[in-house]
Design an enzyme around this catalytic site. Structure first.
Site, PDB file in Angstrom:
ATOM      1  N   TYR B  48       0.829  -1.209   0.000  1.00 55.93           N
ATOM      2  CA  TYR B  48       0.000   0.000   0.000  1.00 55.93           C
ATOM      3  C   TYR B  48       0.868   1.266   0.000  1.00 55.93           C
ATOM      4  O   TYR B  48       0.416   2.328  -0.383  1.00 55.93           O
ATOM      5  CB  TYR B  48      -0.868   0.051   1.265  1.00 55.93           C
ATOM      6  CG  TYR B  48      -2.065  -0.854   1.297  1.00 55.93           C
ATOM      7  CD1 TYR B  48      -2.348  -1.753   0.274  1.00 55.93           C
ATOM      8  CD2 TYR B  48      -2.958  -0.800   2.383  1.00 55.93           C
ATOM      9  CE1 TYR B  48      -3.467  -2.580   0.331  1.00 55.93           C
ATOM     10  CE2 TYR B  48      -4.080  -1.613   2.445  1.00 55.93           C
ATOM     11  CZ  TYR B  48      -4.329  -2.509   1.427  1.00 55.93           C
ATOM     12  OH  TYR B  48      -5.436  -3.310   1.493  1.00 55.93           O
ATOM     13  N   CYS B  79      -1.539  -1.278   9.973  1.00 56.04           N
ATOM     14  CA  CYS B  79      -0.775  -0.835   8.811  1.00 56.04           C
ATOM     15  C   CYS B  79      -0.700   0.679   8.919  1.00 56.04           C
ATOM     16  O   CYS B  79      -1.737   1.346   9.032  1.00 56.04           O
ATOM     17  CB  CYS B  79      -1.525  -1.257   7.544  1.00 56.04           C
ATOM     18  SG  CYS B  79      -0.899  -0.527   6.014  1.00 56.04           S
ATOM     19  N   CYS B 190       6.296   1.701  10.095  1.00 52.93           N
ATOM     20  CA  CYS B 190       5.769   0.723   9.133  1.00 52.93           C
ATOM     21  C   CYS B 190       5.899  -0.622   9.818  1.00 52.93           C
ATOM     22  O   CYS B 190       6.942  -0.913  10.417  1.00 52.93           O
ATOM     23  CB  CYS B 190       6.588   0.749   7.838  1.00 52.93           C
ATOM     24  SG  CYS B 190       6.233  -0.638   6.724  1.00 52.93           S
ATOM     25  N   THR B 191       4.858  -1.437   9.743  1.00 44.99           N
ATOM     26  CA  THR B 191       4.842  -2.675  10.526  1.00 44.99           C
ATOM     27  C   THR B 191       5.862  -3.708  10.048  1.00 44.99           C
ATOM     28  O   THR B 191       6.084  -4.709  10.725  1.00 44.99           O
ATOM     29  CB  THR B 191       3.424  -3.291  10.549  1.00 44.99           C
ATOM     30  OG1 THR B 191       2.951  -3.384   9.209  1.00 44.99           O
ATOM     31  CG2 THR B 191       2.489  -2.431  11.359  1.00 44.99           C
ATOM     32  N   HIS B 192       6.482  -3.469   8.906  1.00 44.17           N
ATOM     33  CA  HIS B 192       7.571  -4.355   8.466  1.00 44.17           C
ATOM     34  C   HIS B 192       8.885  -4.049   9.190  1.00 44.17           C
ATOM     35  O   HIS B 192       9.767  -4.905   9.259  1.00 44.17           O
ATOM     36  CB  HIS B 192       7.853  -4.172   6.972  1.00 44.17           C
ATOM     37  CG  HIS B 192       7.003  -4.993   6.063  1.00 44.17           C
ATOM     38  ND1 HIS B 192       5.734  -4.635   5.718  1.00 44.17           N
ATOM     39  CD2 HIS B 192       7.255  -6.153   5.396  1.00 44.17           C
ATOM     40  CE1 HIS B 192       5.239  -5.534   4.878  1.00 44.17           C
ATOM     41  NE2 HIS B 192       6.142  -6.460   4.668  1.00 44.17           N
TER      42      HIS B 192
END
Lengths: 277, 277
Positions: B48, B79, B190-192
């Site tokens: 996204y 997210c 960012c969740t990554h």
């Protein structure tokens, strides 16, 4: 104007998951300067290269339906992943000529190789489909084909790191096993990769021929239009929009990227809702 | 069973563009062990972070509609991009509690900073939304917030290069300007990014606090459930499926990645057609 004449003057539909297919569109513009083009880039759902066959086929089908609303006379699947996963299905569903990039790329590699050892760099999806291997073996059963998925190439290209030590390091990791096998021909099996051609070439060395399927795809399209009597006979007149661009998201970013690839200035790209098709 | 009791036992809906939100789900599992979770990862349309507000909002709305068919009692937008672009809209449309990751992350950074200089690393979308800046300024007008988009972090994390010289080199390029400004707190927006926490920490140095919004998000959810009387009062019994996972594509790859993040073994992830919602 007769129906046939209208068909002559209809545009070619070209699509990709995003901007990569513009390298194919560019080659069509060069080789077929009389043809109008409607380009669609699926920027809302890009990339395709790490997605499943079902999903890529569904997305491709929606795009073909959209292109048909634009009265295209032929379609070019300017995306290796969509060509690998969806072309067979699409061919069954439409009655106009449809060309992918995989067969032309495979053919070009078969002509180019001397020692029969051909490498393919592409997305995970294209490699795991085994399609380059299959086409090459069909036409040249003696050939040895080695595929290598290069998932970081697309984001590196999209970030503009076309000639950068990081891209070189990543390319070296991906390409070493192809060098070790002694390939003499390497297919750039993703439409983003021609942008990092010089980095790949530097690592592979002068003795390896790099094949960009775009050139051969445009040639195949040209032959097919001639065979079917669908060629545009003269360059569209002033006031005719030669090239039109559609995307599913973020037209600004697409335009910026497109202007770095195409010499023809993109006046505007229109956003459409592709899920409706 | 009364309606209220049913609501107590209803699951929490958690969603993300793909696998990154599992770092938030993991934190909810830790802090709220009695709660059931329905997780959705939009693997057909990931990422996204480089898409527009309109597209991210449309995708998020479809996911919320899907989660509501699963009778969730609350939703966590796990997210940052969806929290930045879509949370305000989503809040207007649903009547159950909905929590994003941005506000909790901003709050944690405000508590952590000593010198008032806060950095944010995130996707292009989150950074260009300016949302971290806005929240932090609202609560601490004296703070100085510096955002930096890191578009290559997600693909590097997804390729598993969590501790790798290439990731370190890219991180160094992104982070240098934050070091130069003298931030003492860095939000992993960012969740990554928690997956490359050690690489980022190595470059930023010990004197900089790294904030992972996941912890604070789970805390906020806990408080909200208590406030609304929605907490599950005991751990669901044997035979109850505690955690369920849905994706829009390629369940196999999701499962593989998820198993490297979660200690809880993912038995299966089910593919659904999200465009239908």
């Amino acid at each position: 104007m007769s129906g046939e004449e209208e068909l002559h003057n209809s545009p070619i539909g070209v699509f990709d998951s995003g901007v990569g297919g513009l390298t194919v569109a560019r080659e069509i513009m060069r080789q077929l300067p009389n043809e109008r083009i409607v380009y669609f880039g699926d920027t809302a759902r890009v990339p395709y290269g790490n997605k499943s066959k079902e999903t890529v086929t569904k997305f491709s089908r929606q795009i073909v339906r959209f292109l048909q609303t634009q009265q295209v006379k032929a379609i070019v699947v300017a995306c290796n992943t969509a060509s690998a996963y969806a072309l067979d299905e699409l061919e069954k569903e439409v009655d106009i000529p449809i060309v992918g990039v995989v067969k032309p790329g495979a053919r070009a590699a078969i002509s180019a190789t001397q020692n029969g050892k051909i490498g393919v760099v592409a997305t995970e999806a294209t490699i795991s489909s085994g399609i380059y291997n299959r086409y090459i073996q069909e036409n040249n059963p003696g050939a040895q084909v080695l595929g290598k998925a290069c998932p970081l190439f697309v984001p590196l290209v999209e970030e503009g790191l076309w000639e950068d030590p990081v891209t070189e390091e990543i390319a070296r990791r991906y390409l070493t096993e192809l060098i070790d096998v002694g390939i003499d021909t390497l297919i750039l099996g993703c439409t983003h990769y021609p942008m990092i051609r010089s980095t790949v070439g530097k690592i592979m060395g002068d003795q390896v021929t790099l094949v960009n399927p775009a050139y051969e795809t445009a040639r195949e399209l040209k032959g097919l239009l001639r065979e079917k009597g669908l060629e545009s006979e003269h360059r569209p007149g002033l006031g005719t929009e030669l090239y039109r661009f559609f995307v599913s998201d973020a037209a600004d970013k697409f335009q910026k990227f497109a202007n770095s690839i195409l010499t023809y200035g993109i006046l505007s790209a229109k956003v459409i809702n592709i899920e409706e098709y």
